[in-house]
Motif scaffolding. Structure first.
Motif, PDB file in Angstrom:
ATOM      1  N   GLU A 146     -14.018  -2.369  -9.997  1.00  0.00           N
ATOM      2  CA  GLU A 146     -14.298  -3.046  -8.712  1.00  0.00           C
ATOM      3  C   GLU A 146     -13.208  -2.869  -7.825  1.00  0.00           C
ATOM      4  OE1 GLU A 146     -17.367  -6.409 -10.854  1.00  0.00           O
ATOM      5  OE2 GLU A 146     -15.417  -7.024 -10.061  1.00  0.00           O
ATOM      6  N   TYR A 147     -13.232  -3.228  -6.302  1.00  0.00           N
ATOM      7  CA  TYR A 147     -12.390  -3.008  -5.489  1.00  0.00           C
ATOM      8  C   TYR A 147     -12.557  -4.005  -4.474  1.00  0.00           C
ATOM      9  CZ  TYR A 147     -15.731  -0.556  -2.695  1.00  0.00           C
ATOM     10  OH  TYR A 147     -16.663  -0.248  -1.815  1.00  0.00           O
ATOM     11  N   THR A 148     -11.562  -4.487  -3.724  1.00  0.00           N
ATOM     12  CA  THR A 148     -11.596  -5.458  -2.529  1.00  0.00           C
ATOM     13  C   THR A 148     -10.483  -4.998  -1.719  1.00  0.00           C
ATOM     14  OG1 THR A 148     -12.352  -7.429  -4.035  1.00  0.00           O
ATOM     15  CG2 THR A 148     -11.269  -7.743  -1.649  1.00  0.00           C
ATOM     16  N   TYR A 149     -10.702  -4.658  -0.542  1.00  0.00           N
ATOM     17  CA  TYR A 149      -9.796  -4.208   0.671  1.00  0.00           C
ATOM     18  C   TYR A 149      -9.731  -5.566   1.298  1.00  0.00           C
ATOM     19  CZ  TYR A 149     -11.765   0.385  -0.683  1.00  0.00           C
ATOM     20  OH  TYR A 149     -12.313   1.432  -1.126  1.00  0.00           O
ATOM     21  N   LEU A 150      -8.220  -6.181   1.307  1.00  0.00           N
ATOM     22  CA  LEU A 150      -8.039  -7.522   2.011  1.00  0.00           C
ATOM     23  C   LEU A 150      -7.598  -7.053   3.402  1.00  0.00           C
ATOM     24  CD1 LEU A 150      -8.343 -10.461   1.708  1.00  0.00           C
ATOM     25  CD2 LEU A 150      -5.856 -10.346   1.486  1.00  0.00           C
ATOM     26  N   VAL A 151      -8.360  -6.993   4.506  1.00  0.00           N
ATOM     27  CA  VAL A 151      -8.134  -6.544   5.656  1.00  0.00           C
ATOM     28  C   VAL A 151      -7.584  -7.779   6.763  1.00  0.00           C
ATOM     29  CG1 VAL A 151      -9.053  -5.479   8.104  1.00  0.00           C
ATOM     30  CG2 VAL A 151      -9.660  -4.669   5.788  1.00  0.00           C
ATOM     31  N   THR A 152      -6.362  -7.813   7.006  1.00  0.00           N
ATOM     32  CA  THR A 152      -5.832  -9.089   7.539  1.00  0.00           C
ATOM     33  C   THR A 152      -5.440  -8.597   9.074  1.00  0.00           C
ATOM     34  OG1 THR A 152      -3.530  -8.430   7.164  1.00  0.00           O
ATOM     35  CG2 THR A 152      -4.627  -9.618   5.317  1.00  0.00           C
ATOM     36  N   GLY A 153      -5.556  -7.500   9.531  1.00  0.00           N
ATOM     37  CA  GLY A 153      -4.984  -7.217  10.906  1.00  0.00           C
ATOM     38  C   GLY A 153      -3.491  -7.371  10.860  1.00  0.00           C
ATOM     39  N   PRO A 154      -2.801  -7.227  11.942  1.00  0.00           N
ATOM     40  CA  PRO A 154      -1.389  -7.217  12.034  1.00  0.00           C
ATOM     41  C   PRO A 154      -0.813  -8.439  11.415  1.00  0.00           C
ATOM     42  CG  PRO A 154      -2.272  -6.613  14.289  1.00  0.00           C
ATOM     43  CD  PRO A 154      -3.415  -7.021  13.242  1.00  0.00           C
ATOM     44  N   TYR A 155       0.414  -8.534  11.168  1.00  0.00           N
ATOM     45  CA  TYR A 155       1.157  -9.801  10.724  1.00  0.00           C
ATOM     46  C   TYR A 155       1.590 -10.537  11.817  1.00  0.00           C
ATOM     47  CZ  TYR A 155       1.363  -7.191   6.108  1.00  0.00           C
ATOM     48  OH  TYR A 155       0.892  -6.495   5.045  1.00  0.00           O
ATOM     49  N   ALA A 156       1.275 -11.700  11.985  1.00  0.00           N
ATOM     50  CA  ALA A 156       1.781 -12.468  12.962  1.00  0.00           C
ATOM     51  C   ALA A 156       3.086 -12.713  13.263  1.00  0.00           C
ATOM     52  CB  ALA A 156       1.076 -13.958  13.023  1.00  0.00           C
ATOM     53  N   ASP A 157       4.026 -12.896  12.109  1.00  0.00           N
ATOM     54  CA  ASP A 157       5.175 -13.085  11.938  1.00  0.00           C
ATOM     55  C   ASP A 157       5.900 -12.021  12.594  1.00  0.00           C
ATOM     56  OD1 ASP A 157       3.730 -13.734   9.851  1.00  0.00           O
ATOM     57  OD2 ASP A 157       5.375 -14.737   8.752  1.00  0.00           O
ATOM     58  N   LEU A 158       5.378 -10.901  12.587  1.00  0.00           N
ATOM     59  CA  LEU A 158       6.110  -9.499  13.100  1.00  0.00           C
ATOM     60  C   LEU A 158       5.719  -9.245  14.420  1.00  0.00           C
ATOM     61  CD1 LEU A 158       6.302  -7.427  10.040  1.00  0.00           C
ATOM     62  CD2 LEU A 158       7.885  -9.295  10.727  1.00  0.00           C
ATOM     63  N   TYR A 159       4.179  -9.481  14.800  1.00  0.00           N
ATOM     64  CA  TYR A 159       3.744  -9.245  16.224  1.00  0.00           C
ATOM     65  C   TYR A 159       4.508 -10.037  17.258  1.00  0.00           C
ATOM     66  CZ  TYR A 159       0.637  -8.185  20.035  1.00  0.00           C
ATOM     67  OH  TYR A 159       0.211  -7.905  21.242  1.00  0.00           O
ATOM     68  N   ILE A 160       4.689 -11.301  16.708  1.00  0.00           N
ATOM     69  CA  ILE A 160       5.394 -12.427  17.945  1.00  0.00           C
ATOM     70  C   ILE A 160       6.769 -12.483  17.919  1.00  0.00           C
ATOM     71  CG2 ILE A 160       3.419 -13.676  17.702  1.00  0.00           C
ATOM     72  CD1 ILE A 160       4.947 -15.726  15.867  1.00  0.00           C
ATOM     73  N   ALA A 161       7.716 -11.339  17.115  1.00  0.00           N
ATOM     74  CA  ALA A 161       8.756 -11.340  16.948  1.00  0.00           C
ATOM     75  C   ALA A 161       9.608 -10.204  18.033  1.00  0.00           C
ATOM     76  CB  ALA A 161       9.059 -10.738  15.387  1.00  0.00           C
ATOM     77  N   LYS A 162      10.816 -10.194  17.835  1.00  0.00           N
ATOM     78  CA  LYS A 162      11.699  -9.130  18.705  1.00  0.00           C
ATOM     79  C   LYS A 162      11.579  -7.681  17.939  1.00  0.00           C
ATOM     80  CE  LYS A 162      16.416  -8.266  19.769  1.00  0.00           C
ATOM     81  NZ  LYS A 162      17.790  -8.791  19.881  1.00  0.00           N
ATOM     82  N   LEU A 163      11.219  -6.790  18.824  1.00  0.00           N
ATOM     83  CA  LEU A 163      11.201  -5.284  18.474  1.00  0.00           C
ATOM     84  C   LEU A 163      12.541  -4.749  19.220  1.00  0.00           C
ATOM     85  CD1 LEU A 163       9.842  -3.648  16.554  1.00  0.00           C
ATOM     86  CD2 LEU A 163       8.362  -2.679  18.481  1.00  0.00           C
ATOM     87  N   SER A 164      13.736  -4.665  18.411  1.00  0.00           N
ATOM     88  CA  SER A 164      14.772  -4.242  19.159  1.00  0.00           C
ATOM     89  C   SER A 164      14.841  -2.847  19.354  1.00  0.00           C
ATOM     90  CB  SER A 164      16.076  -4.794  18.484  1.00  0.00           C
ATOM     91  OG  SER A 164      15.962  -4.204  17.312  1.00  0.00           O
ATOM     92  N   GLN A 165      14.309  -1.985  18.477  1.00  0.00           N
ATOM     93  CA  GLN A 165      14.024  -0.715  18.317  1.00  0.00           C
ATOM     94  C   GLN A 165      13.611  -0.334  19.729  1.00  0.00           C
ATOM     95  OE1 GLN A 165      12.626  -2.236  15.854  1.00  0.00           O
ATOM     96  NE2 GLN A 165      12.994  -1.184  13.990  1.00  0.00           N
ATOM     97  N   ASN A 166      12.279  -0.802  20.086  1.00  0.00           N
ATOM     98  CA  ASN A 166      11.959  -0.204  21.500  1.00  0.00           C
ATOM     99  C   ASN A 166      11.067  -1.637  21.810  1.00  0.00           C
ATOM    100  OD1 ASN A 166      10.764   0.760  23.622  1.00  0.00           O
ATOM    101  ND2 ASN A 166      10.379   2.968  22.535  1.00  0.00           N
ATOM    102  N   PRO A 167      11.554  -2.414  22.725  1.00  0.00           N
ATOM    103  CA  PRO A 167      10.739  -3.676  23.249  1.00  0.00           C
ATOM    104  C   PRO A 167       9.607  -3.250  24.053  1.00  0.00           C
ATOM    105  CG  PRO A 167      13.158  -3.717  23.609  1.00  0.00           C
ATOM    106  CD  PRO A 167      12.852  -2.480  23.248  1.00  0.00           C
TER     107      PRO A 167
END
Length: 324
Positions: free
Chosen positions: A150-171
């Protein structure tokens, strides 16, 4: 009815999301007969303290090569469930892992492939998205070749911790800089996005294990909360007590940047695509499966909680591998 899932083996337990999943499993250890992790010799050497901590908490540590069939089959012994938390570079390698479980490990009843993101089969355009191809290959293999496991795909969407964080490589890809009080919002700023904190990914996975019939042979679309970039900014401003400097990257500009990134071989190209998908509403589904597996709003982090955690940690950097 699905088989009860009681003996769990985790692959990639010390990785970006794996560490949160194994933590939740340890917290729910009374629900399981056995918890084990399969890891490489190099991880044991480089992350000795983390491995020692797992062992002290009653987790069995099995060491071997994830690409070696004999090692993997040995690790599968004594488990009925495999939870894969491997990174994007190992997604396709899961095809062998699933095949070995199907053909040579009758004790393995359920496999959770590494998903934890956008539902890659949700929309008609999904099949063409470059970052989805490895996960689609895994799903296609399961559809065409797997009959017993059997299988389960756990679809969570983006991680909130990272989406609401600083993205210094390219803001311009969307960034919330707590120290500088600067934010770059994607799209109009009013486009809804469904987010899941990494802590909640672990809790939701445990809930899926505890509800094996509800989670059997399907994609579970789960989340912590749905919000917009403007609401995220407003909550940051409320909790920091100050107005932030704000800029925008329109959807059209994001598409242009995405195109240029792929053409130039930019290492962030996949992130451009994913953030464009999210801005277009690619994480907004008709419903979530939270309650199907017994998870209610009060059980999960809110936007306010996520912002509070981000501020207390002074803003976690949205690093490349985790943002996928």
């Amino acid at each position: 009815m699905a088989t009860e899932l009681k003996s769990v083996l985790v692959l990639g337990a010390t990785g970006v999301i794996g560490q949160y999943i194994i933590r939740s499993l340890i917290e729910a250890q009374a629900s399981f007969d056995r918890l084990a992790v399969f890891t490489s010799p190099s991880t044991v050497e480089k992350k000795a303290k983390e491995i020692e901590s797992l062992e002290e908490k009653g987790v069995q540590v099995i060491v071997g090569d994830l690409t070696n069939q004999e090692n993997v089959l040995k690790a599968y012994e004594g488990s009925d469930t495999v939870i894969s938390c491997v990174g994007r570079n190992m997604i396709k390698a899961q095809i062998d892992l699933i095949r070995w479980a199907e053909e040579s490990s009758p004790n393995i009843k359920r496999f959770f492939p590494s998903e934890y993101g956008t539902d890659i089969e949700y929309g008609p355009e999904s099949v063409f998205e470059k970052p989805h191809q490895a996960k689609l290959a895994v799903r296609n293999y399961i559809k065409s070749s797997i009959r017993r496991v059997e299988y389960t795909y756990l679809v969570t969407g983006p991680y909130a911790d990272l989406y609401i964080a600083k993205l210094s490589q390219n803001p311009c890809l969307g960034s919330f800089d707590i120290e500088e009080k600067k934010a770059t919002l994607l799209g109009s700023g009013d486009d809804p996005i469904s987010l899941t904190t990494m802590n909640n990914v672990g809790k939701l996975l445990v809930a899926a294990l505890r509800n094996p019939t509800a989670s059997r042979n399907r994609a579970l679309r789960v989340n912590s909360f749905t919000t917009t970039p403007k609401r995220i900014l407003a909550e940051y401003e409320r909790q920091t007590g100050t107005n932030w400097d704000v800029s925008y990257t329109s959807l059209d500009d994001l598409k242009k940047l995405e195109k240029n990134a792929w053409e130039s071989g930019d290492s962030l190209a996949a992130i451009y695509t994913l953030r464009r998908i999210w801005t277009e509403g690619g994480t907004i589904y008709e419903f979530t499966d939270n309650e199907l597996i017994g998870m209610h709003p009060e059980d999960l982090d809110s936007l306010e909680d996520a912002i509070t955690m981000a501020i207390s940690s002074n803003g976690q950097e949205a690093f490349r591998s985790g943002d996928l």
